[in-house]
Design an enzyme around this catalytic site. Structure first.
Site, short mmCIF file in Angstrom:
data_model
loop_
_atom_site.label_atom_id
_atom_site.label_comp_id
_atom_site.label_asym_id
_atom_site.label_seq_id
_atom_site.Cartn_x
_atom_site.Cartn_y
_atom_site.Cartn_z
N GLY A 13 -26.74 -71.83 -44.93
CA GLY A 13 -25.39 -71.72 -45.49
C GLY A 13 -24.39 -72.63 -44.79
O GLY A 13 -23.63 -73.36 -45.45
N PHE A 158 -33.97 -77.60 -49.30
CA PHE A 158 -35.17 -78.21 -48.70
C PHE A 158 -34.88 -78.87 -47.36
O PHE A 158 -35.72 -79.58 -46.82
CB PHE A 158 -35.76 -79.25 -49.66
CG PHE A 158 -36.30 -78.65 -50.93
CD1 PHE A 158 -37.51 -77.98 -50.95
CD2 PHE A 158 -35.57 -78.73 -52.11
CE1 PHE A 158 -38.01 -77.41 -52.11
CE2 PHE A 158 -36.06 -78.16 -53.29
CZ PHE A 158 -37.28 -77.50 -53.30
N LEU A 217 -41.42 -72.11 -52.53
CA LEU A 217 -42.56 -71.53 -51.80
C LEU A 217 -43.71 -72.53 -51.76
O LEU A 217 -44.37 -72.71 -50.74
CB LEU A 217 -43.03 -70.23 -52.46
CG LEU A 217 -42.06 -69.04 -52.44
CD1 LEU A 217 -42.72 -67.82 -53.09
CD2 LEU A 217 -41.65 -68.69 -51.02
N ASN A 220 -43.14 -75.50 -49.23
CA ASN A 220 -43.37 -75.10 -47.84
C ASN A 220 -44.85 -74.83 -47.58
O ASN A 220 -45.38 -75.17 -46.52
CB ASN A 220 -42.52 -73.89 -47.48
CG ASN A 220 -41.11 -74.30 -47.08
OD1 ASN A 220 -40.87 -75.46 -46.78
ND2 ASN A 220 -40.18 -73.37 -47.11
N CYS A 272 -39.36 -70.71 -41.87
CA CYS A 272 -39.79 -70.74 -43.29
C CYS A 272 -41.29 -70.69 -43.53
O CYS A 272 -41.75 -69.92 -44.37
CB CYS A 272 -39.26 -72.01 -43.95
SG CYS A 272 -37.50 -71.95 -44.21
C1 UDX Z 1 -39.25 -76.73 -43.21
C2 UDX Z 1 -39.35 -77.70 -44.39
O1 UDX Z 1 -39.67 -79.01 -43.89
C3 UDX Z 1 -38.03 -77.74 -45.16
O2 UDX Z 1 -38.15 -78.56 -46.31
C4 UDX Z 1 -37.67 -76.32 -45.57
O3 UDX Z 1 -36.40 -76.32 -46.22
C5 UDX Z 1 -37.63 -75.39 -44.39
O4 UDX Z 1 -38.88 -75.44 -43.68
P1 UDX Z 1 -38.20 -76.82 -40.77
O5 UDX Z 1 -38.90 -75.53 -40.55
O6 UDX Z 1 -36.77 -76.93 -40.39
O7 UDX Z 1 -38.28 -77.24 -42.31
O8 UDX Z 1 -38.94 -77.98 -39.95
P2 UDX Z 1 -40.19 -78.95 -40.20
O9 UDX Z 1 -39.78 -80.30 -39.80
O10 UDX Z 1 -40.78 -78.79 -41.54
O11 UDX Z 1 -41.24 -78.44 -39.10
C6 UDX Z 1 -41.85 -77.17 -39.17
C7 UDX Z 1 -42.86 -77.01 -38.05
O12 UDX Z 1 -43.98 -77.85 -38.26
C8 UDX Z 1 -42.31 -77.38 -36.66
O13 UDX Z 1 -42.75 -76.44 -35.72
C9 UDX Z 1 -42.90 -78.76 -36.41
O14 UDX Z 1 -43.02 -79.04 -35.04
C10 UDX Z 1 -44.25 -78.61 -37.08
N1 UDX Z 1 -44.85 -79.91 -37.47
C11 UDX Z 1 -44.23 -80.72 -38.39
C12 UDX Z 1 -46.08 -80.28 -36.94
O15 UDX Z 1 -46.66 -79.56 -36.13
N2 UDX Z 1 -46.64 -81.46 -37.34
C13 UDX Z 1 -46.05 -82.30 -38.24
O16 UDX Z 1 -46.63 -83.35 -38.56
C14 UDX Z 1 -44.80 -81.91 -38.79
P1 ADP Z 2 -31.00 -69.04 -42.84
O1 ADP Z 2 -31.86 -69.74 -41.85
O2 ADP Z 2 -31.72 -68.77 -44.15
O3 ADP Z 2 -29.67 -69.67 -43.05
P2 ADP Z 2 -29.84 -67.06 -41.06
O4 ADP Z 2 -30.49 -65.84 -40.52
O5 ADP Z 2 -29.53 -68.17 -40.12
O6 ADP Z 2 -30.75 -67.55 -42.26
O7 ADP Z 2 -28.46 -66.67 -41.78
C1 ADP Z 2 -28.28 -65.62 -42.65
C2 ADP Z 2 -26.86 -65.06 -42.44
O8 ADP Z 2 -26.58 -64.10 -43.47
C3 ADP Z 2 -26.66 -64.29 -41.12
O9 ADP Z 2 -25.63 -64.91 -40.37
C4 ADP Z 2 -26.28 -62.84 -41.54
O10 ADP Z 2 -25.32 -62.25 -40.68
C5 ADP Z 2 -25.72 -63.07 -42.93
N1 ADP Z 2 -25.77 -61.90 -43.82
C6 ADP Z 2 -26.82 -61.09 -44.08
N2 ADP Z 2 -26.48 -60.14 -45.00
C7 ADP Z 2 -25.19 -60.38 -45.34
C8 ADP Z 2 -24.27 -59.76 -46.27
N3 ADP Z 2 -24.64 -58.74 -47.03
N4 ADP Z 2 -23.00 -60.27 -46.34
C9 ADP Z 2 -22.63 -61.33 -45.58
N5 ADP Z 2 -23.45 -61.96 -44.71
C10 ADP Z 2 -24.72 -61.51 -44.59
#
Ligand code: UDX
Ligand code: ADP
Length: 481
Positions: A13, A158, A217, A220, A272
């Site tokens: 967000g 993403f 889904l 990822n 994720c």
């Molecule tokens: C991921 C997806 O890339 C993104 O599109 C989605 O919105 C959220 O999830 P993120 O989790 O932020 O993003 O990081 P990412 O760069 O995908 O890495 C995920 C994990 O895989 C990390 O622990 C990274 O170190 C590991 N990784 C990545 C590897 O071990 N090898 C690789 O070649 C790439």
């Molecule tokens: P993401 O990685 O998906 O952004 P986070 O856990 O970092 O997830 O953020 C989710 C946020 O949503 C948290 O800061 C949490 O406090 C907030 N949250 C959860 N439920 C509510 C709600 N009902 N109203 C407002 N904020 C909320």
């Protein structure tokens, strides 16, 4: 002026809304959250998340057309478009425990929207949710609507952490799913016009709701699957004398495979991958597809195997015991350029070593002591709840763990070093100085393949690099898989 409100000021967000505000000066964006400390941090000079480039973007628009507030009801009521970006933890109890998404926070956000709305609204699913969540949310909204019309859109994010701002500035694609009715299509166009401020039209894809939800889904799951595939290869490389970096390079040259996401590692982490695959598995099972569920489960199994294989390698190399031996852990975040530790492989590796009674000295340039201690005592999946519901500063910290301010302090007097995050500084630190201050034989276990193993061997280290030909020492002390 169009008004956007985003419920949830987290990793998704916060940065997403900051970039929308920057790119759309004609739109007012308010990010709301129930967590007061989080909103206070967004309004301060110390933002609650570390993300390269984010400070700059927030500074440029905060107070102009970007606001952070805890007044959820007021800002939801005033908005034309409401993004929902709240936590979706994995259920730990009841039906689907350990797999299904817990939609408590989502449902509560939806009920708030229904309660306070006085005008028609577009409600956008931003956080990843199980397929068909939109349908459930639609029902909550329409059954509580008092005649107000809501259109639900799925607009999965993403972005990857560490490159969030870049990813938001130049996304590979923006995906918007909506109902195939005229009202649904109109809502899609409204959201499209927001992104069209800076994203080329041909990169904005529109689909039906379920395709958009499932695509997130699936994306990822595919990405995680590539990492598990290369990690599975890394085990075979160690056994045969092949080099996983050479194998990755060779297969990545095939344009059908491509070079990205083929780096062998100690395992993937992040909020994720595991959660979304568990979700996918659960959806498959619920839809009578156990073989498909089983297929995706393997991606997680290999990831868990990779982490325990690493721990086994450390223990077996050090004469089958690390009891009371100091081990330095360099890097705790789940990847470089973030302070995020959600599902970081470091948690399982540290717990594995602690299980063998090691004494750990942990250094990470971005993760706080509190966070590390909390992560090491937290139960599986508990991390994914709003901050104020998580355990505060731990009452009793893990005794065998201390936190160091830099790599030199962490490694002083240590028997071994485990590199668990690929921070740039771990490539350039003075390993000769480190070697001189360590117990001998001195070991480096590189879980990210960041060090120059040959140079370290010349200094005198015994080096283990994931998926690379093994030192003679390691061959003599085979790890039990
Ligand atoms: C991921 C997806 O890339 C993104 O599109 C989605 O919105 C959220 O999830 P993120 O989790 O932020 O993003 O990081 P990412 O760069 O995908 O890495 C995920 C994990 O895989 C990390 O622990 C990274 O170190 C590991 N990784 C990545 C590897 O071990 N090898 C690789 O070649 C790439
Ligand atoms: P993401 O990685 O998906 O952004 P986070 O856990 O970092 O997830 O953020 C989710 C946020 O949503 C948290 O800061 C949490 O406090 C907030 N949250 C959860 N439920 C509510 C709600 N009902 N109203 C407002 N904020 C909320």
């Amino acid at each position: 002026m169009v008004k956007i409100c985003c419920i949830g000021a987290g990793y998704v967000g916060g940065p997403t809304m900051a970039v929308i505000a920057l790119k759309c000066p004609d739109i007012e964006v308010v990010v709301v959250d129930i967590s007061e400390p989080r909103i206070a941090a967004w309004n301060s000079d110390q933002l609650p998340i570390y993300e390269p480039g984010l400070d700059d973007v927030v500074k440029q628009c905060r107070g102009k057309n970007l606001f952070f507030s805890t007044d959820v009801e007021k800002h939801v009521a005033e908005a034309d478009i409401v993004f929902v970006s709240v936590n979706t933890p994995t259920k730990t109890q009841g039906l689907g425990a350990g797999k299904a998404a817990d939609l408590t926070y989502w449902e509560s956000a939806a009920r708030t929207i229904a309660d306070v709305s006085k005008s028609d609204k577009i409600v956008v699913e931003k956080s990843t949710v199980p397929v068909k969540t939109a349908e459930a949310i639609e029902k909550i909204l329409t059954h509580n609507s008092k005649g107000i019309k809501f259109q639900i859109l799925s607009n999965p994010e993403f972005l990857a952490e560490g490159t969030a701002i870049e990813d938001l500035f130049q996304p590979d694609r923006v995906l918007i799913g909506g109902r195939e009715t005229p009202e649904g299509q109109k809502a899609i166009q409204s959201l499209k016009s927001v992104y069209a401020h800076w994203v080329p039209e041909d990169r904005i894809l529109t689909t039906n709701l379920w395709s958009a939800e499932l695509s997130k889904l699936a994306a990822n799951a595919f990405l995680a699957q590539r990492i598990s595939s290369v990690n599975a290869m890394s085990a075979l490389c160690e056994a045969t004398g092949a080099d996983v970096a050479e194998v990755s390079y060779a297969i990545g040259k095939d344009s059908r495979i491509g070079p990205k996401f083929l780096n062998a590692s100690v395992g993937f982490g992040g909020s994720c991958f595991q959660k979304d695959i568990l979700n996918l598995v659960y959806i498959c099972e619920c839809n009578g597809l156990p073989e498909v569920a089983e297929y995706w489960k393997q991606v997680i199994k290999i990831n868990d195997h990779q982490k325990s294989r690493f721990v086994n390698r450390v223990v077996s190399s050090m004469f089958n015991t690390v009891s009371q031996k100091k081990i330095a852990i360099l890097g705790f975040a789940f990847k470089k350029d973030t302070g995020d530790t959600r599902e970081t492989p470091a948690i399982d590796v540290c717990k594995g070593l602690l299980g063998d009674k090691a004494v750990l000295s942990i250094y990470d340039p971005q993760v706080t002591e509190d966070q590390i201690q909390r992560d090491l005592i937290m139960k599986k999946f508990d991390w994914d709840h709003p901050l104020h519901l998580q355990p505060k500063s731990p009452k009793s910290s893990v005794k065998q763990v201390s936190i160091a301010w830099d790599a030199y302090e962490a490694t002083k007097g240590a028997h071994g070093i485990c590199i668990l995050t690929e921070w740039e500084e771990f490539k350039t630190i003075d390993y000769k100085k480190i070697y001189d201050s360590m117990q001998k034989p001195a070991f480096v276990f590189d879980g990210r393949n960041v060090v120059n193993a040959e140079a370290l061997r010349e200094i005198g280290f015994i080096v283990y690099s994931i998926g690379k030909p093994l030192d003679a020492w390691l061959k003599d002390m085979p790890a039990i898989a």
